[in-house]
Design a protein around this motif. Structure first.
Motif, PDB file in Angstrom:
ATOM      1  N   SER A 190      19.417  42.506  69.872  1.00  0.00           N
ATOM      2  CA  SER A 190      18.570  43.601  70.846  1.00  0.00           C
ATOM      3  C   SER A 190      18.235  42.991  72.282  1.00  0.00           C
ATOM      4  N   PHE A 191      17.848  41.879  72.239  1.00  0.00           N
ATOM      5  CA  PHE A 191      17.535  41.273  73.570  1.00  0.00           C
ATOM      6  C   PHE A 191      18.886  41.660  74.560  1.00  0.00           C
ATOM      7  N   GLU A 215      11.509  40.298  80.367  1.00  0.00           N
ATOM      8  CA  GLU A 215      11.835  41.530  80.884  1.00  0.00           C
ATOM      9  C   GLU A 215      11.833  41.455  82.297  1.00  0.00           C
ATOM     10  N   GLU A 229       8.354  38.940  75.334  1.00  0.00           N
ATOM     11  CA  GLU A 229       9.538  39.585  75.548  1.00  0.00           C
ATOM     12  C   GLU A 229       9.425  40.387  76.943  1.00  0.00           C
ATOM     13  N   GLU A 230       8.021  40.831  77.108  1.00  0.00           N
ATOM     14  CA  GLU A 230       7.702  41.397  78.446  1.00  0.00           C
ATOM     15  C   GLU A 230       7.839  40.445  79.667  1.00  0.00           C
ATOM     16  N   LYS A 245      23.049  49.245  82.930  1.00  0.00           N
ATOM     17  CA  LYS A 245      23.554  50.480  82.663  1.00  0.00           C
ATOM     18  C   LYS A 245      24.571  50.915  83.712  1.00  0.00           C
ATOM     19  N   SER A 254      21.094  43.559  74.211  1.00  0.00           N
ATOM     20  CA  SER A 254      21.347  45.010  74.636  1.00  0.00           C
ATOM     21  C   SER A 254      20.533  45.485  75.608  1.00  0.00           C
ATOM     22  N   SER A 255      19.213  44.948  75.575  1.00  0.00           N
ATOM     23  CA  SER A 255      18.243  45.416  76.595  1.00  0.00           C
ATOM     24  C   SER A 255      18.472  44.872  77.938  1.00  0.00           C
ATOM     25  N   ILE A 256      19.069  44.044  77.967  1.00  0.00           N
ATOM     26  CA  ILE A 256      19.511  43.556  79.426  1.00  0.00           C
ATOM     27  C   ILE A 256      20.850  43.914  80.041  1.00  0.00           C
ATOM     28  N   THR A 257      21.502  44.269  79.264  1.00  0.00           N
ATOM     29  CA  THR A 257      23.134  44.855  79.516  1.00  0.00           C
ATOM     30  C   THR A 257      22.805  45.858  80.817  1.00  0.00           C
ATOM     31  N   TYR A 292      14.460  39.489  84.134  1.00  0.00           N
ATOM     32  CA  TYR A 292      15.566  40.116  84.385  1.00  0.00           C
ATOM     33  C   TYR A 292      15.454  41.002  85.448  1.00  0.00           C
TER      34      TYR A 292
END
Ligand SMILES: Nc1ncnc2c1ncn2[C@@H]1O[C@H](COP(=O)(O)OP(=O)(O)O)[C@@H](O)[C@H]1O
Ligand SMILES: Cc1ncc(C[n+]2csc(CCOP(=O)(O)OP(=O)(O)O)c2C)c(N)n1
Ligand SMILES: [Mg+2]
Ligand SMILES: [Mg+2]
Ligand SMILES: [Mg+2]
Length: 328
Positions: free
Chosen positions: A6-7, A101, A97-98, A14, A9-12, A104
């Motif tokens: 999920s990490f 984020e 995680e924050e 858009k 996919s969160s940094i992929t 990135y």
């Protein structure tokens, strides 16, 4: 960090900027199409917690931004246009995680500025600290080489922008921490360390000039980078300390240290190079049209891979000292 997938996919991203990308994040490797008119340029640099930054010197946002910036700086030193980057990140339990984020976000903000796409990477865990390795891919007009080995006798040695600011900023950050109440002037120095600007535009102007140029970026300090050019070209570089473009906020208590900061501090990520003396003014004018400062700091003479600092009545050999990972 809950879950690696999920990490990812969160940094992929858009949105993708480069039309030559065929396959980005999500398969075993990325695929992009090259072009016969350009040479591909690729490099990698790593930033390690405790060595290149601490939680006290850079914010998570700045860690990400700088990890990409230092790599774009190496592309700039080849005159290249950045296109793609890959990120390998080793994460320890001390990082939330924050915070990741924000790392990135810092990378993405700089990537967007240069229309550069994240096309892959790797995510692993580590017991302590954060390690970020960024690989960048760019291109430069075919056979246009701004190599360290291109310096010739009679050349002018030049620098883009200002030097010494990053080392002064680091000294402030190491002493007081990034959350200290800095003056406006001190803040300019800490920002020079925390958010260096890769000289992509300057590199492009130099690449498109069609002059023979040697070029290197200032990661380890002017003394070290000048020595790399001198060694690669087997010439002697003579630098005039009075001509060095010091960061304008190296005032007050920092004045006595400014030569040391510029020569041995490093991480200014400006470009140092040489060009035939008769072409220097034309190059300087081209740069100034884009608000880029180009300063002559010395000359290239006959010699065997060494650098000298010019004093009133003597020359002092400038050793390849500066930041070195294995000698302190
Ligand atoms: N571990 C390594 N394996 C292979 N090549 C390396 C390694 N470390 C550095 N290099 C290469 O050595 C050269 C100099 O590296 P470095 O001093 O890190 O350059 P820069 O200061 O421009 O980042 C580059 O061509 C780099 O790719
Ligand atoms: C906490 C902290 N201590 C010291 C430094 C100083 N420092 C660390 S690495 C480095 C030089 C540049 O890094 P390097 O990995 O040698 O980059 P490259 O030459 O490969 O581009 C400097 C000046 C720093 N940035 N942060
Ligand atoms: Mg390197
Ligand atoms: Mg370099
Ligand atoms: Mg580098």
């Amino acid at each position: 960090m809950k879950d690696e997938f999920s990490f990812i996919s969160s940094i992929t991203p858009k949105q993708i900027h480069q039309p030559s990308l065929n396959v980005g994040i999500g398969d075993d490797a990325a695929i992009y199409s090259g072009s016969t008119q350009y040479d591909e340029v690729v490099c990698v640099d790593t930033m390690v917690e405790g060595v290149h930054f601490t939680k006290n010197t850079l914010s998570p946002y700045q860690i990400g931004k700088k990890a990409l910036a230092v790599n774009l700086s190496d592309l700039a030193a080849m005159g290249a246009i950045p296109h793609y980057f890959l990120v390998s990140i080793a994460i320890s339990p001390q990082w939330t995680e924050e915070e990741l984020e924000a790392v990135y976000k810092g990378m993405n903000d700089l990537a967007n500025k240069y229309q550069t796409d994240l096309i892959g990477g790797d995510t692993v865990s580590t017991k302590e600290g954060l390690v970020i390795t960024v690989t960048v891919i760019g291109r430069v007009e075919a056979r246009r080489r701004l190599l360290r080995s291109n310096a010739q006798i009679g050349d002018t040695v030049f620098l883009t922008g200002y030097v010494g600011g990053s080392a002064a900023g680091l000294a402030l950050l190491l002493e007081y921490g990034r959350k200290a109440d800095f003056s406006k002037e001190e803040e300019k120095l800490t920002l020079a360390h925390q958010e260096p600007q890769p000289q992509i535009e300057a590199g492009r102007i130099l690449a498109q000039s069609n002059f023979r140029l040697s070029l290197n970026d200032v990661s380890d300090g002017v003394a070290s980078e000048a020595n790399e050019i001198a060694e690669a070209s087997q010439v002697k570089l003579t630098i005039d300390p009075d001509k060095l473009p010091y960061h304008p906020f190296l005032n007050n208590g920092l004045v006595s240290k400014k030569l040391d900061f510029a020569l041995y501090g490093g991480e200014d990520f400006q470009l140092i190079g040489t060009v035939a003396s008769e072409h220097f003014e034309a190059l300087k004018k081209k740069c100034s049209e884009s608000d880029i400062l180009l300063t002559s700091i010395g000359e290239v003479n006959e010699g065997e891979g060494s650098v000298y600092l010019k004093r009133a009545d003597e020359q002092i050999k400038l050793l390849k000292k500066g930041y070195n990972h294995f000698s302190k």
